[in-house]
Design a protein around this motif. Structure first.
Motif, PDB file in Angstrom:
ATOM      1  N   ALA A   1       0.829  -1.207   0.000  1.00  0.00           N
ATOM      2  CA  ALA A   1       0.000   0.000   0.000  1.00  0.00           C
ATOM      3  C   ALA A   1       0.862   1.255   0.000  1.00  0.00           C
ATOM      4  N   VAL A   2       2.012   1.193   0.684  1.00  0.00           N
ATOM      5  CA  VAL A   2       2.926   2.335   0.724  1.00  0.00           C
ATOM      6  C   VAL A   2       3.709   2.448  -0.587  1.00  0.00           C
ATOM      7  N   LEU A   3       4.375   1.369  -0.984  1.00  0.00           N
ATOM      8  CA  LEU A   3       5.260   1.433  -2.150  1.00  0.00           C
ATOM      9  C   LEU A   3       4.505   1.671  -3.453  1.00  0.00           C
ATOM     10  N   ARG A   4       3.245   1.259  -3.509  1.00  0.00           N
ATOM     11  CA  ARG A   4       2.442   1.488  -4.717  1.00  0.00           C
ATOM     12  C   ARG A   4       1.547   2.713  -4.605  1.00  0.00           C
ATOM     13  N   ASP A   5       1.687   3.439  -3.496  1.00  0.00           N
ATOM     14  CA  ASP A   5       0.909   4.665  -3.291  1.00  0.00           C
ATOM     15  C   ASP A   5      -0.575   4.404  -3.542  1.00  0.00           C
ATOM     16  N   GLU A   6      -1.096   3.371  -2.875  1.00  0.00           N
ATOM     17  CA  GLU A   6      -2.430   2.863  -3.202  1.00  0.00           C
ATOM     18  C   GLU A   6      -3.596   3.667  -2.615  1.00  0.00           C
ATOM     19  N   HIS A   7      -3.371   4.412  -1.541  1.00  0.00           N
ATOM     20  CA  HIS A   7      -4.478   5.081  -0.843  1.00  0.00           C
ATOM     21  C   HIS A   7      -5.508   4.041  -0.383  1.00  0.00           C
ATOM     22  N   THR A   8      -5.000   2.943   0.138  1.00  0.00           N
ATOM     23  CA  THR A   8      -5.828   1.842   0.621  1.00  0.00           C
ATOM     24  C   THR A   8      -6.219   2.074   2.072  1.00  0.00           C
ATOM     25  N   VAL A   9      -7.437   1.682   2.425  1.00  0.00           N
ATOM     26  CA  VAL A   9      -7.895   1.801   3.804  1.00  0.00           C
ATOM     27  C   VAL A   9      -7.516   0.539   4.576  1.00  0.00           C
ATOM     28  N   LEU A  10      -6.710   0.716   5.631  1.00  0.00           N
ATOM     29  CA  LEU A  10      -6.254  -0.390   6.464  1.00  0.00           C
ATOM     30  C   LEU A  10      -6.319   0.028   7.933  1.00  0.00           C
ATOM     31  N   PRO A  11      -6.636  -0.901   8.849  1.00  0.00           N
ATOM     32  CA  PRO A  11      -6.707  -0.553  10.277  1.00  0.00           C
ATOM     33  C   PRO A  11      -5.333  -0.614  10.943  1.00  0.00           C
ATOM     34  N   VAL A  12      -4.512   0.390  10.669  1.00  0.00           N
ATOM     35  CA  VAL A  12      -3.156   0.432  11.216  1.00  0.00           C
ATOM     36  C   VAL A  12      -3.125   1.277  12.486  1.00  0.00           C
ATOM     37  N   SER A  13      -2.079   1.080  13.276  1.00  0.00           N
ATOM     38  CA  SER A  13      -1.933   1.790  14.547  1.00  0.00           C
ATOM     39  C   SER A  13      -1.131   3.056  14.339  1.00  0.00           C
ATOM     40  N   ALA A  14      -1.757   4.188  14.580  1.00  0.00           N
ATOM     41  CA  ALA A  14      -1.089   5.482  14.415  1.00  0.00           C
ATOM     42  C   ALA A  14      -1.681   6.470  15.407  1.00  0.00           C
ATOM     43  N   GLN A  15      -1.013   7.586  15.537  1.00  0.00           N
ATOM     44  CA  GLN A  15      -1.435   8.590  16.510  1.00  0.00           C
ATOM     45  C   GLN A  15      -2.794   9.177  16.137  1.00  0.00           C
ATOM     46  N   LEU A  16      -3.700   9.181  17.105  1.00  0.00           N
ATOM     47  CA  LEU A  16      -5.045   9.713  16.878  1.00  0.00           C
ATOM     48  C   LEU A  16      -5.145  11.145  17.383  1.00  0.00           C
ATOM     49  N   ASP A  17      -5.925  11.926  16.660  1.00  0.00           N
ATOM     50  CA  ASP A  17      -6.156  13.317  17.034  1.00  0.00           C
ATOM     51  C   ASP A  17      -7.653  13.579  16.955  1.00  0.00           C
ATOM     52  N   ASP A  18      -8.336  13.419  18.088  1.00  0.00           N
ATOM     53  CA  ASP A  18      -9.770  13.647  18.199  1.00  0.00           C
ATOM     54  C   ASP A  18     -10.582  12.759  17.252  1.00  0.00           C
ATOM     55  N   TRP A  19     -10.260  11.476  17.239  1.00  0.00           N
ATOM     56  CA  TRP A  19     -11.092  10.509  16.516  1.00  0.00           C
ATOM     57  C   TRP A  19     -12.203  10.065  17.470  1.00  0.00           C
ATOM     58  N   HIS A  20     -13.408  10.541  17.216  1.00  0.00           N
ATOM     59  CA  HIS A  20     -14.527  10.296  18.138  1.00  0.00           C
ATOM     60  C   HIS A  20     -14.143  10.656  19.577  1.00  0.00           C
ATOM     61  N   GLY A  21     -13.356  11.726  19.709  1.00  0.00           N
ATOM     62  CA  GLY A  21     -12.961  12.185  21.038  1.00  0.00           C
ATOM     63  C   GLY A  21     -11.717  11.520  21.594  1.00  0.00           C
TER      64      GLY A  21
ATOM     65  N   SER B   1      -7.706  10.960  21.593  1.00  0.00           N
ATOM     66  CA  SER B   1      -6.488  11.648  21.150  1.00  0.00           C
ATOM     67  C   SER B   1      -5.281  11.154  21.936  1.00  0.00           C
ATOM     68  N   GLU B   2      -4.103  11.539  21.449  1.00  0.00           N
ATOM     69  CA  GLU B   2      -2.831  11.316  22.146  1.00  0.00           C
ATOM     70  C   GLU B   2      -2.589   9.847  22.488  1.00  0.00           C
ATOM     71  N   VAL B   3      -2.872   8.989  21.538  1.00  0.00           N
ATOM     72  CA  VAL B   3      -2.595   7.568  21.716  1.00  0.00           C
ATOM     73  C   VAL B   3      -2.446   6.937  20.338  1.00  0.00           C
ATOM     74  N   CYS B   4      -1.566   5.947  20.222  1.00  0.00           N
ATOM     75  CA  CYS B   4      -1.441   5.182  18.987  1.00  0.00           C
ATOM     76  C   CYS B   4      -2.278   3.912  19.106  1.00  0.00           C
ATOM     77  N   MET B   5      -3.295   3.798  18.281  1.00  0.00           N
ATOM     78  CA  MET B   5      -4.075   2.566  18.219  1.00  0.00           C
ATOM     79  C   MET B   5      -4.752   2.500  16.852  1.00  0.00           C
ATOM     80  N   SER B   6      -5.375   1.380  16.570  1.00  0.00           N
ATOM     81  CA  SER B   6      -5.870   1.126  15.218  1.00  0.00           C
ATOM     82  C   SER B   6      -7.305   1.581  14.996  1.00  0.00           C
ATOM     83  N   VAL B   7      -7.475   2.331  13.929  1.00  0.00           N
ATOM     84  CA  VAL B   7      -8.775   2.603  13.325  1.00  0.00           C
ATOM     85  C   VAL B   7      -8.525   2.583  11.816  1.00  0.00           C
ATOM     86  N   PRO B   8      -9.562   2.421  11.008  1.00  0.00           N
ATOM     87  CA  PRO B   8      -9.341   2.410   9.560  1.00  0.00           C
ATOM     88  C   PRO B   8      -8.763   3.735   9.077  1.00  0.00           C
ATOM     89  N   ARG B   9      -7.629   3.640   8.367  1.00  0.00           N
ATOM     90  CA  ARG B   9      -6.947   4.845   7.888  1.00  0.00           C
ATOM     91  C   ARG B   9      -6.478   4.646   6.453  1.00  0.00           C
TER      92      ARG B   9
END
Length: 316
Positions: A247-267, A269-277
């Motif tokens: 998905a990265v090397l082919r620049d796919e813009h694919t939706v995957l539930p990866v763990s990354a820093q959240l910023d006010d996702w349904h309230g 924030s300030e934590v790395c966890m998985s949501v579809p991104r």
């Protein structure tokens, strides 16, 4: 699809790292795969074993292995699969403490060798490790993320497909939150062939609340079952990791539930966890604001606090 780059480095030549490198090679995810590990003899042997099958790999694919971090130089993607081994009697928090301590010496040289690479953390506990590595590295939030619940979501889809007698490719459902015991299946937005699960249950009598609870429990216990039987989970995470790399090397813009820093996702924030991104050539992109019901949201908030507290204990 636009190719972003072709060099992949996998750090850690254990069961997970070698399975991931092998899956990436046979899928042609990158044209150059570098395997790095502190055990010089093992990492060179692993790379040599893969190279001996070059005749049967996609054209122009090469692999090398070394204990020298310089082998990872100028990578487009760096996957970190190295970590401390859990010893008898150790808790997960003990393991997390050792792994995070290892990241303090592991991450900076990798960033120095490949400052523009996208970094994907696979080492467990992946959410805490990702949160620590992001701060240790000093990289922008989009450039470093964890494999998260991509594998857990694959397990969920496989189990639902088995339950309903449909192809896995027709099941669309995500596990979100921690990659671990507090993870949450997002049943409210799951579909089978475009049919929402609630309607599927009404139409077929399948996937009752009891069946969904049983499946969710199987997803959580899946890793324990595999580890009890063979000592490690490696093939499925190798495939899941390769999917993220592509998905990265082919620049796919694919939706995957990866763990990354959240910023006010349904309230949350300030934590790395998985949501579809969205995952593309820059790394991890925007988080999808998909609807969640009240029960799912509370479970996700509890999961976030669990990760946050674990990271806090380790100074992150």
């Amino acid at each position: 699809m636009k190719m972003r780059g072709t060099k992949l480095s996998v750090v850690g030549a254990g069961a997970v790292g070698t399975s991931l490198a092998y899956a990436a090679l046979i899928n042609g995810a990158a044209t150059h795969v570098a395997l790095q590990d502190i055990n010089a003899t093992k990492v060179r042997a692993e790379a040599l074993d893969m190279a001996h099958g070059s005749q049967f790999l996609p054209p122009h694919v090469t692999v090398e292995g070394s204990d020298d971090v310089a082998v990872t130089a100028k990578s487009d993607v760096v996957v970190v699969a190295a970590g401390a081994k859990q010893q008898p009697g150790e808790t997960r928090m003990d393991l997390a403490a050792k792994t995070v301590e290892m990241m303090k010496t592991l991450i900076p040289p990798l960033v120095e060798q490949s400052p523009d690479a996208v970094f994907i953390m696979v080492t467990n506990p992946v959410d805490v490790t990702t949160q620590a590595a992001l701060k240790i590295s000093g990289l922008p939030a989009h450039q470093l993320f964890g494999s998260g619940t991509v594998l857990d979501s694959s397990r969920l889809r496989w189990l639902v497909a088995q339950e309903c007698g449909v192809a896995v490719s027709n099941v669309h459902a995500y596990i979100a939150g921690e990659h671990g015991d507090t993870e949450t299946p997002l049943w409210s937005t799951a579909t089978i062939g475009g049919v929402p699960l609630k309607k599927w249950e009404q139409q077929t009598g399948q996937l009752s609340p009891e069946a969904r609870d049983r499946i969710a429990d199987q997803v959580v216990r899946a890793a324990y079952e595999v580890i009890d039987g063979k000592g490690a989970t490696n093939y499925a995470i190798g495939l899941a990791g390769t999917r993220i790399i592509q998905a990265v090397l082919r620049d796919e813009h694919t939706v995957l539930p990866v763990s990354a820093q959240l910023d006010d996702w349904h309230g949350i924030s300030e934590v790395c966890m998985s949501v579809p991104r969205v995952v593309d050539g820059r790394g991890v992109g925007r988080a999808l604001a998909l609807p969640v019901n009240e029960h799912e949201l509370q479970s996700l908030k509890d999961s976030a606090e669990h990760i946050r507290e674990a990271a806090r204990r380790l100074g992150f």
